[in-house]
Design an enzyme around this catalytic site. Structure first.
Site, PDB file in Angstrom:
ATOM      1  N   ASP A 155      47.336  45.510  38.894  1.00 56.61           N
ATOM      2  CA  ASP A 155      45.835  45.668  38.508  1.00 56.61           C
ATOM      3  C   ASP A 155      45.373  47.206  38.973  1.00 56.61           C
ATOM      4  OD1 ASP A 155      43.206  44.703  39.745  1.00 56.61           O
ATOM      5  OD2 ASP A 155      44.029  45.632  41.472  1.00 56.61           O
ATOM      6  N   ASP A 182      46.612  44.698  45.192  1.00 59.03           N
ATOM      7  CA  ASP A 182      46.170  45.697  46.743  1.00 59.03           C
ATOM      8  C   ASP A 182      46.844  44.182  46.966  1.00 59.03           C
ATOM      9  OD1 ASP A 182      44.363  43.420  46.285  1.00 59.03           O
ATOM     10  OD2 ASP A 182      42.596  45.022  45.510  1.00 59.03           O
ATOM     11  N   ASP A 240      44.618  39.662  44.307  1.00 59.80           N
ATOM     12  CA  ASP A 240      45.599  39.633  43.653  1.00 59.80           C
ATOM     13  C   ASP A 240      46.681  38.287  44.518  1.00 59.80           C
ATOM     14  OD1 ASP A 240      44.702  40.787  40.945  1.00 59.80           O
ATOM     15  OD2 ASP A 240      45.297  42.801  42.334  1.00 59.80           O
TER      16      ASP A 240
END
Length: 630
Positions: free
Chosen positions: A333, A526, A530
């Site tokens: 991410d 995180d 996600d």
């Protein structure tokens, strides 16, 4: 060494001394008299039972108990049959010797497993079971943490460990988070900051308002996660478990056939032939004991998980540790994982007639009432640089997704993105490398402020380190604009990236990556927004999850701080663990296969059988213990 292990060691020593004494008497002086019954001399049998009982009775008892419960084929059964069979054929000293060395191996196993468990149980020291509450008389009273409710105010003295999660309401200090994150640098905290259980207060006294009950505190969740990690077995452990269930009864049947069939065909009535083949069968049983694999493989994974925990890397099970070792692609991410997660002003540009200061002061006034992160970043930058607001604004209107529109000195002020400028007929330059906020007055472009979510300080080096250890692809998935994602990807030398993705798009994008990958795929995020992607990846890694419930729930591996280097550390640790496991499997099976063949042919006796059982187990355990010292 535990009390139980000390007792076992005493029994081993006593048995060994008695065995040496009786063997010496038999060889040097022989037994002074005989005690015959049923045509046999019972005195040697009774003599050798004396050293046998201290080390053998527990094994015989366990074997009988397990048989009563339907668990026939285990190492206790194998050792019981082998040693009783040796006694039945008159090999008294060999029977005691086999059981004695089996107990030595068992003791070694207990010590090794104890060290491995202590490596994890040492984490329990990070949990404080009591806390101090200040009563109306001003005195501090110590109470059990389970009795404290959310909203209560607890006091943590200097040098004390924070017992529950909360928010500081009085005092300032430096918190040592090494027990949670593995990082030794203290974290400065003040009123309003979060204080997590498990941290040590290295400064002045703190008063903390409790925000979570004891059972849901950070340290309690971490300990539960680590203690339960043994429930999730790796493929190697599952293989060994299934292997032992089939292997053990197979070798018992094989030993029985070895003891019966050859004498039937060679010489049914010859007692010496029966004795020889029964001894071969006993040797076969001793060699076949699978304890080297059953012990060493779980011990290797247990040691790896414990070693990772000390570094602030929490692994939910050996299956995830094993899967990580086979990953060749890492997907990231962007925001909060590769980048800082906050916008910062990186560039201010003004047209002729304007200055950077005037552009900032106008923008600060316009963004005064906005709650957008970009507005907050501009105001913070102005405060830090002593730039005051300018202009008398009226009729301020925040247009969601575009910017701010306001009346100013007889004209219209626009502070916003490219789309706002375009919709109002204002041409703006193309800006790369972040999010640009443009300023225009009465349809005249005045300048822009560039903000960016900057990559973390060590992000590039961390990605390069992953490439050096064999990660083939480093990919980024982001919901941000293409220009911002491209800037981060190029800065960090990522192999590829995808931008402007919705949460659902991230899952489908990850699916595409998995299909095109030759190995397994790890996703690093995180752990909050996600969660779907973390769950879909072969290995989900939550980054910087200190205190995050969602991170600990969604991910397979939890990194307790924002240090990207720990991803490489976890991968190297997983590969080392898998390498040790495979070494033990190949070594144990290889030695046992060779010894079984030689034992069946009568080329080796109980001495080699003992090495193939206890010796191989000890070597495999020593090899596994290397994981505890990382």
């Amino acid at each position: 060494m535990k009390r139980k292990d000390k007792k076992q060691l005493c029994r081993i020593v006593v048995s060994a001394l008695l065995l040496a004494l009786i063997s010496a008497i038999e060889k040097i002086w022989s037994f002074p008299f005989s005690l015959k019954a049923f045509g046999f001399d019972l005195l040697p049998l009774l003599a050798y039972l004396i050293p046998y009982i201290p080390v053998g009775y527990a094994v015989l008892f366990k074997a009988a108990r397990n048989i009563a419960h339907g668990q026939v084929f285990d190492e206790n059964f194998l050792m019981s049959i082998a040693t009783v069979g040796a006694f039945a054929t008159g090999e008294y000293a060999e029977a005691v010797f086999v059981m004695l060395f089996y107990q030595v191996g068992e003791l070694f196993e207990h010590i090794a497993v104890g060290k491995s468990r202590n490596a994890i149980k040492s984490l329990l020291s990070i949990r404080a079971d009591t806390a101090y509450i200040e009563k109306e008389d001003g005195e501090l009273y110590e109470v059990e943490c389970e009795e404290i409710s959310v909203g209560d105010i607890i006091t943590v003295k200097a040098g004390g460990r924070i017992p529950l999660d909360g928010v500081i309401v009085e005092g300032k200090s430096a918190l040592n988070t090494v027990a949670l994150t593995g990082e030794s640098l203290p974290r400065e905290v003040n009123v309003g900051d979060e204080a997590l259980s498990g941290c040590v207060n290295e400064g002045g006294m703190l008063k903390i308002r409790v925000t979570k009950p004891f059972s849901e505190s950070t340290v309690s969740r971490i300990l539960a996660l680590v203690e339960n990690s043994a429930e999730n077995k790796s493929k190697s452990e599952d293989f060994i478990t299934r292997f032992a269930r089939i292997y053990t009864p197979a070798v018992v049947i094989g030993a029985a056939l070895l003891a019966i069939l050859p004498p039937v065909f060679i010489g049914v009535g010859d007692a010496s032939v029966w004795r020889e083949w029964v001894m071969r069968a006993m040797t076969f049983l001793v060699i076949s004991c699978p304890c080297a694999l059953v012990i060493s493989v779980p011990l290797s994974y247990f040691g790896g998980i414990g070693s990772a925990s000390r570094r602030g890397i929490l692994i939910k099970g050996s299956n995830y540790l094993d899967a990580l070792s086979r990953c060749d692609t890492v997907v990231f991410d962007k925001t909060g994982t590769l980048t800082e997660g906050v916008f910062k002003v990186t560039e201010v540009s003004a047209t002729a007639g304007e200055t950077e200061k005037s552009i900032l002061s106008i923008a600060s006034a316009a963004e005064k009432y906005s709650t957008h992160p970009i507005a907050g970043a501009i105001r913070k930058y102005c405060e830090e640089n002593g730039i005051e607001e300018s202009g008398s604004l009226r009729d301020i209107e925040e247009i969601s997704g575009f910017g701010v529109k306001a009346g100013c000195d007889g004209g219209i002020l626009l502070v916003g993105n490219t789309r706002m400028m375009r919709d109002n007929g204002i041409n703006t330059p193309e800006i790369l490398g972040g999010a640009a906020v443009f300023i225009a007055f009465n349809e005249k472009y005045l300048g822009h402020i560039l903000l960016a979510d900057l990559p973390k300080a060590n992000a590039r080096e961390s990605v390069e380190k992953m490439k050096k250890i064999g990660i083939k692809n480093a990919i980024m998935l982001s919901g941000d604009r293409k220009s911002e994602a491209e800037y981060v990807a190029s800065t960090l030398s990522l192999d590829s990236y995808r931008a402007e993705l919705l949460p659902g798009d991230k899952v489908s994008s990850l699916e595409d990556v998995i299909k095109g990958s030759s190995g397994l795929v790890a996703y690093v995020g995180d752990g909050i927004n996600d969660a779907p992607v973390l769950a879909r990846a072969d290995v989900g890694i939550a980054m910087g999850a200190l205190g995050s419930d969602a991170a600990i729930e969604a991910a397979d591996i939890v990194l307790m701080d924002d240090n990207l280097d720990k991803i490489s550390d976890a991968i190297l640790l997983s590969r080392r663990t898998r390498r040790i496991v495979m070494q033990n499997i190949v070594f144990a099976l290889g030695v046992k296969a060779a010894a079984l063949i030689l034992g069946a042919l009568g080329l080796v006796g109980l001495g080699v059988a003992i090495f193939a059982d206890v010796g191989v187990a000890v070597i495999a355990i020593l090899n596994s213990m290397r994981n505890l010292k990382q």
